[in-house]
Design a protein around this motif. Structure first.
Motif, short mmCIF file in Angstrom:
data_model
loop_
_atom_site.label_atom_id
_atom_site.label_comp_id
_atom_site.label_asym_id
_atom_site.label_seq_id
_atom_site.Cartn_x
_atom_site.Cartn_y
_atom_site.Cartn_z
N SER A 1 -6.29 -3.23 4.77
CA SER A 1 -6.01 -3.96 3.52
C SER A 1 -5.18 -5.20 3.81
O SER A 1 -4.82 -5.47 4.95
CB SER A 1 -5.23 -3.04 2.56
OG SER A 1 -3.92 -2.85 3.05
N ASN A 2 -4.86 -5.92 2.74
CA ASN A 2 -3.98 -7.09 2.85
C ASN A 2 -2.52 -6.73 2.54
O ASN A 2 -1.71 -7.60 2.27
CB ASN A 2 -4.45 -8.21 1.92
CG ASN A 2 -4.29 -7.85 0.45
OD1 ASN A 2 -4.23 -6.68 0.07
ND2 ASN A 2 -4.23 -8.86 -0.40
N ALA A 3 -2.18 -5.44 2.59
CA ALA A 3 -0.82 -4.99 2.26
C ALA A 3 0.19 -5.53 3.26
O ALA A 3 -0.03 -5.47 4.46
CB ALA A 3 -0.76 -3.46 2.24
N ALA A 4 1.29 -6.04 2.74
CA ALA A 4 2.34 -6.57 3.60
C ALA A 4 3.02 -5.45 4.39
O ALA A 4 3.45 -5.66 5.52
CB ALA A 4 3.38 -7.31 2.76
N ASN A 5 3.10 -4.26 3.82
CA ASN A 5 3.80 -3.16 4.48
C ASN A 5 2.90 -2.34 5.41
O ASN A 5 3.41 -1.62 6.26
CB ASN A 5 4.43 -2.23 3.44
CG ASN A 5 3.40 -1.52 2.59
OD1 ASN A 5 2.34 -2.07 2.30
ND2 ASN A 5 3.71 -0.31 2.18
N ALA A 6 1.58 -2.41 5.26
CA ALA A 6 0.69 -1.60 6.09
C ALA A 6 -0.73 -2.17 6.06
O ALA A 6 -1.60 -1.64 5.38
CB ALA A 6 0.68 -0.15 5.59
N PRO A 7 -0.99 -3.24 6.82
CA PRO A 7 -2.35 -3.79 6.83
C PRO A 7 -3.38 -2.79 7.36
O PRO A 7 -4.54 -2.85 6.99
CB PRO A 7 -2.26 -5.02 7.72
CG PRO A 7 -0.87 -5.10 8.21
CD PRO A 7 -0.06 -4.01 7.62
N GLU A 8 -2.93 -1.89 8.23
CA GLU A 8 -3.77 -0.78 8.69
C GLU A 8 -2.96 0.49 8.57
O GLU A 8 -1.90 0.61 9.17
CB GLU A 8 -4.23 -0.98 10.13
CG GLU A 8 -5.23 -2.11 10.28
CD GLU A 8 -5.90 -2.13 11.64
OE1 GLU A 8 -5.59 -1.28 12.50
OE2 GLU A 8 -6.76 -3.01 11.84
N LYS A 9 -3.45 1.43 7.77
CA LYS A 9 -2.75 2.70 7.54
C LYS A 9 -3.64 3.83 8.03
O LYS A 9 -4.79 3.95 7.60
CB LYS A 9 -2.43 2.86 6.05
CG LYS A 9 -1.79 4.16 5.68
CD LYS A 9 -0.38 4.25 6.22
CE LYS A 9 0.30 5.52 5.74
NZ LYS A 9 1.57 5.74 6.37
N GLU A 10 -3.09 4.64 8.93
CA GLU A 10 -3.84 5.77 9.48
C GLU A 10 -3.38 7.07 8.83
O GLU A 10 -2.17 7.31 8.71
CB GLU A 10 -3.62 5.83 10.99
CG GLU A 10 -4.54 6.78 11.70
CD GLU A 10 -4.38 6.67 13.20
OE1 GLU A 10 -5.08 5.84 13.82
OE2 GLU A 10 -3.53 7.41 13.75
N ILE A 11 -4.33 7.87 8.41
CA ILE A 11 -4.06 9.17 7.81
C ILE A 11 -4.72 10.23 8.70
O ILE A 11 -5.95 10.21 8.90
CB ILE A 11 -4.66 9.28 6.38
CG1 ILE A 11 -4.23 8.10 5.50
CG2 ILE A 11 -4.34 10.63 5.75
CD1 ILE A 11 -2.77 8.05 5.17
N LEU B 1 0.85 -1.19 0.00
CA LEU B 1 0.00 0.00 0.00
C LEU B 1 0.89 1.24 0.00
O LEU B 1 1.68 1.44 0.91
CB LEU B 1 -0.91 0.01 1.24
CG LEU B 1 -1.77 1.26 1.43
CD1 LEU B 1 -2.84 1.33 0.35
CD2 LEU B 1 -2.41 1.25 2.80
N PHE B 2 0.73 2.05 -1.05
CA PHE B 2 1.43 3.34 -1.11
C PHE B 2 0.38 4.43 -1.10
O PHE B 2 -0.58 4.39 -1.87
CB PHE B 2 2.26 3.44 -2.40
CG PHE B 2 2.82 4.82 -2.61
CD1 PHE B 2 3.96 5.24 -1.95
CD2 PHE B 2 2.16 5.72 -3.45
CE1 PHE B 2 4.45 6.52 -2.13
CE2 PHE B 2 2.66 7.00 -3.64
CZ PHE B 2 3.80 7.41 -2.98
N VAL B 3 0.53 5.40 -0.20
CA VAL B 3 -0.32 6.59 -0.19
C VAL B 3 0.59 7.80 -0.35
O VAL B 3 1.75 7.77 0.05
CB VAL B 3 -1.17 6.71 1.09
CG1 VAL B 3 -2.21 5.60 1.16
CG2 VAL B 3 -0.32 6.70 2.34
N ASP B 4 0.06 8.85 -0.96
CA ASP B 4 0.91 10.00 -1.27
C ASP B 4 1.21 10.89 -0.07
O ASP B 4 2.02 11.80 -0.18
CB ASP B 4 0.31 10.82 -2.42
CG ASP B 4 -1.00 11.49 -2.08
OD1 ASP B 4 -1.70 11.04 -1.14
OD2 ASP B 4 -1.36 12.46 -2.77
#
Length: 143
Positions: A124-134, A30-33
């Protein structure tokens, strides 16, 4: 100036070693800007009371396997609203193949002249960030 074949070999192997591994990770990524949305605060601005402004959060899968975003939730001030991609809006997972992207629109409509805060949580199922907080915040100003 002429380089000897020995120096050309050294330069060639040195440059070849700088390339690194260009293959993307196999697992979904998961990449977010950005890690926060500030609605102009970085420029010393905000929104006039009862006027809406919008920002977009860019999301991309940088892994080879399919990224599956299962949920995006907002918490905090009710002055923030979000518009999700169609799948997520229907309560279904959103799937992004390698290199594919999506956007989440976040709107801010202050009701008072003060600072408001909230958070987005992307699961998400992202290996780098299953939970990403913004983090989201905005300042309301009287016109």
């Amino acid at each position: 100036m002429r380089l000897s074949p020995l120096w050309l070999s050294v330069i060639f192997f040195a440059l070849a070693g700088c390339g690194g591994n260009d293959d993307p990770p196999v697992e979904p990524q998961l990449f977010v800007d950005r890690d926060s949305i500030g609605f102009g605060q970085e420029y010393g601005t905000g929104a006039y009371v009862n006027q809406q402004i919008s920002e977009s959060l860019y999301i991309e899968n940088t892994g080879q396997q399919t990224l599956e975003i299962t949920e995006v939730t907002k918490s905090g001030a009710s002055q923030f609203t979000m518009t999700l991609p169609p799948e997520l809006a229907k309560g279904e997972p959103m799937r992004l193949e390698y290199g594919k992207r999506a956007f989440i629109q976040v709107d801010f409509k202050p009701t008072q002249a003060k600072k408001f805060e909230g958070k987005l949580l992307i699961k998400s199922n992202a290996a780098n960030a299953p939970e990403k907080e913004i983090a989201i915040s905005g300042v309301g100003y009287n016109p």
